[in-house]
Design an enzyme around this catalytic site. Structure first.
Site, PDB file in Angstrom:
ATOM      1  N   GLY A 145       0.862  -1.203  -0.025  1.00 34.93           N
ATOM      2  CA  GLY A 145      -0.133  -0.192  -0.118  1.00 34.93           C
ATOM      3  C   GLY A 145       0.970   1.443   0.005  1.00 34.93           C
ATOM      4  CD  GLU A 186       1.901  -9.002   2.710  1.00 38.12           C
ATOM      5  OE1 GLU A 186       1.727  -9.973   3.340  1.00 38.12           O
ATOM      6  OE2 GLU A 186       0.972  -8.245   2.186  1.00 38.12           O
ATOM      7  NE  ARG A 236      -0.124   1.362  -5.502  1.00 34.88           N
ATOM      8  CZ  ARG A 236      -1.103   0.906  -6.342  1.00 34.88           C
ATOM      9  NH1 ARG A 236      -0.944   1.403  -7.727  1.00 34.88           N
ATOM     10  NH2 ARG A 236      -2.057   0.278  -6.028  1.00 34.88           N
ATOM     11  NE  ARG A 250      -2.794   1.341 -10.817  1.00 40.29           N
ATOM     12  CZ  ARG A 250      -2.605   2.573 -10.602  1.00 40.29           C
ATOM     13  NH1 ARG A 250      -2.368   3.345 -11.568  1.00 40.29           N
ATOM     14  NH2 ARG A 250      -3.007   2.827  -9.577  1.00 40.29           N
ATOM     15  CE1 TYR A 278      -8.972  -0.427  -8.715  1.00 39.58           C
ATOM     16  CE2 TYR A 278      -6.709  -0.201  -9.859  1.00 39.58           C
ATOM     17  CZ  TYR A 278      -7.620  -0.999  -9.471  1.00 39.58           C
ATOM     18  OH  TYR A 278      -7.147  -2.154  -8.945  1.00 39.58           O
ATOM     19  CB  CYS A 292     -14.985  -2.530 -29.435  1.00 38.82           C
ATOM     20  SG  CYS A 292     -14.596  -2.892 -30.970  1.00 38.82           S
ATOM     21  CD  GLU A 293     -15.441  -0.819 -22.077  1.00 33.21           C
ATOM     22  OE1 GLU A 293     -15.973   0.248 -21.657  1.00 33.21           O
ATOM     23  OE2 GLU A 293     -15.936  -2.163 -22.131  1.00 33.21           O
TER      24      GLU A 293
HETATM   25  C1  LIG Z   1      -2.079  -6.385  -3.737  1.00 35.88           C
HETATM   26  C2  LIG Z   1      -1.227  -6.826  -2.220  1.00 35.88           C
HETATM   27  C3  LIG Z   1      -0.348  -6.235  -1.600  1.00 35.88           C
HETATM   28  C4  LIG Z   1       0.710  -5.029  -2.423  1.00 35.88           C
HETATM   29  O1  LIG Z   1       0.021  -3.991  -2.514  1.00 35.88           O
HETATM   30  P1  LIG Z   1       0.696  -2.665  -3.345  1.00 35.88           P
HETATM   31  O2  LIG Z   1      -0.469  -1.652  -3.251  1.00 35.88           O
HETATM   32  O3  LIG Z   1       1.266  -2.877  -4.624  1.00 35.88           O
HETATM   33  O4  LIG Z   1       1.855  -2.310  -2.467  1.00 35.88           O
HETATM   34  C5  LIG Z   1       0.549  -6.655  -0.643  1.00 35.88           C
HETATM   35  N1  LIG Z   1      -0.140  -7.591   0.003  1.00 35.88           N
HETATM   36  C6  LIG Z   1      -1.434  -8.203  -0.129  1.00 35.88           C
HETATM   37  C7  LIG Z   1      -2.055  -8.951   0.662  1.00 35.88           C
HETATM   38  C8  LIG Z   1      -2.162  -7.520  -1.494  1.00 35.88           C
HETATM   39  O5  LIG Z   1      -3.269  -8.243  -1.929  1.00 35.88           O
END
Ligand SMILES: *Cc1c(COP(=O)(O)O)cnc(C)c1O
Length: 418
Positions: free
Chosen positions: A230, A271, A274, A309, A313, A339-340
């Site tokens: 995130g 984790e 991005r 994306r 979004y 076609c969208e």
């Molecule tokens: C998608 C996801 C991430 C990575 O999210 P980013 O926004 O790319 O950092 C990490 N952990 C879990 C469980 C996810 O589903």
């Protein structure tokens, strides 16, 4: 600050030759940028013993990229059998794989347990019943419910399908304990693309408080907290980047305080997907058409099947026209061939005048870009290239072919009548 100036300087002089050699469209990733970001992340959290990034494989599931992550000594966050296979393919062992799944089938658990296992991160208590055997270590994914995260991609945690509630946490770990599990972790992922470091600090603080009370109730120590991914990117030129220094200073202080109070501290896992690769990739596509109707449309040889994306979004991706920086601009929509009507990379964007044959560089496609691609309308996903640290350019995935498209129509006949 979209694509970094250093990446631009590495790519710009050689882009026409790359396009001529490999053909367009392609996603291209910058190995030096990825390594620099990985090194910066490790340096930022170096004072937290046992800090580890588990790269979210779904962001950029390519073996060449995963090898770079392995080189950085990162683990892998997986949530499907193919992602497990990809991670093991670059040498990941049990402790290097965090399996964070949602509604995991028995077959997926069996695959997770195969070949040495992984760290299981469970999304519901009921999943304990699907396990082929009690693992040594269990982590649960927590969903805090009503709590400001203010973030369209993740939405309101109350409405999110992920994780277990506050009330469910203690019974979940007690059941795991009753099954013989002896090692524990706690995970959450409630934020996506967040550039305000304060929310990420709050997440770490929340998990540390939780393990304090859970540890007391269960009589165990938690080995780690995992704050998920995130970490946000500045997709727009005016966006401020995430303040990594402030983030790591404050989280490091929380861990130091925890250690003073309890004479130990858990490890810190994250984790990021991005943050690791998003800014280090571009989608390069060639203009094939100009059309003046109610608006000016620039038609290019990629479509949203290579980067969804913006269509999904309404996400902003910066675009520049190769070799035309500083030229007078016009307002255009940059569109693909699907076609969208959502098939637009940029809407009402000021760009230098584009002629057919020009190369357009769509920034920040290194995460959740190619990986989210699809085949709607018979569109085939493009190739992926790596701009290597030694300056060479390597194809790391070929473009899909018509044969790939038809592969799932090639199967043994089967039917039934009741
Ligand atoms: C998608 C996801 C991430 C990575 O999210 P980013 O926004 O790319 O950092 C990490 N952990 C879990 C469980 C996810 O589903």
């Amino acid at each position: 600050m979209p694509m970094s100036p250093a990446f631009d300087q590495r790519l710009a002089p050689i882009l026409p030759e790359i396009a001529a050699h490999f053909g367009t469209p392609f996603h291209l990733y910058d190995e030096i940028g990825i390594r620099d970001t990985g090194a910066a992340l490790k340096a930022a959290f170096a004072e937290i013993e046992g800090f580890r990034e588990y790269f979210a494989v779904k962001a950029l599931p390519n073996p060449a990229i995963l090898s770079i992550m392995r080189d950085l000594d990162f683990g892998f966050d997986c949530s499907s059998i193919p992602e497990l296979i990809l991670s093991r393919g670059v040498g990941a062992q049990a402790d290097d794989i965090m399996f964070t799944s949602n509604n995991t089938s028995a077959a997926e658990f069996a695959a997770a347990f195969d070949q040495g296992g992984c760290i299981l991160n469970l999304d519901s208590i009921g999943l304990l019943d699907n396990l082929p055997a009690a693992p040594e270590l269990i982590c649960f994914r927590y969903n805090p419910g009503a709590r400001r995260t203010g973030n369209a991609i993740m939405g309101n945690p109350i409405e999110a399908k992920f994780g277990i509630t506050h009330e469910q946490l203690l019974p979940a770990y007690q059941r795991a304990q009753a099954l013989g599990v002896q090692r524990f972790g706690l995970h959450t992922m409630i934020i996506s693309n967040e550039r305000n470091y304060a929310y990420l600090v709050q997440t770490a603080a929340m998990l540390l408080e939780l393990i304090e009370s859970l540890s007391a109730a269960l009589g165990v120590r938690f080995e780690f907290i995992n704050i998920g991914g995130g970490f946000g990117l500045p997709y727009r030129p005016e966006d401020q980047p995430l303040d990594l220094a402030a983030l790591s200073t404050e989280i490091t202080a929380l861990f130091a305080a925890f250690r003073r109070k309890h004479e130990y501290a858990p490890r810190l896992y994250m984790e990021s997907g991005r943050y690791m690769t998003g800014g280090h990739g571009v989608l390069v596509t060639r203009a094939i058409n100009r059309k003046e109707t109610y608006r000016t449309y620039i038609g290019v040889d990629a479509s949203m099947s290579a980067l969804m994306r913006p269509g999904m979004y309404g996400a902003y991706h910066h675009v520049h026209v190769h070799g035309k920086d500083g030229e007078p601009t016009e307002t255009v929509d940059v569109v693909g061939s699907l076609c969208e009507n959502n098939d637009k990379f940029a809407v009402q964007r000021d760009l230098p005048r584009v002629e057919p044959g020009d190369l357009l560089v769509i920034h920040d496609t290194g995460a959740h870009g190619h990986a989210m691609g699809f085949n709607y309308n018979g569109r085939l996903r493009p190739q992926e290239l790596l701009l290597c640290a030694d300056g060479s350019i390597k194809r790391i995935r070929r473009a899909e072919t018509v044969d790939d498209y038809f592969a799932t129509l090639n199967f043994p006949a089967d039917s039934m009548r009741l």
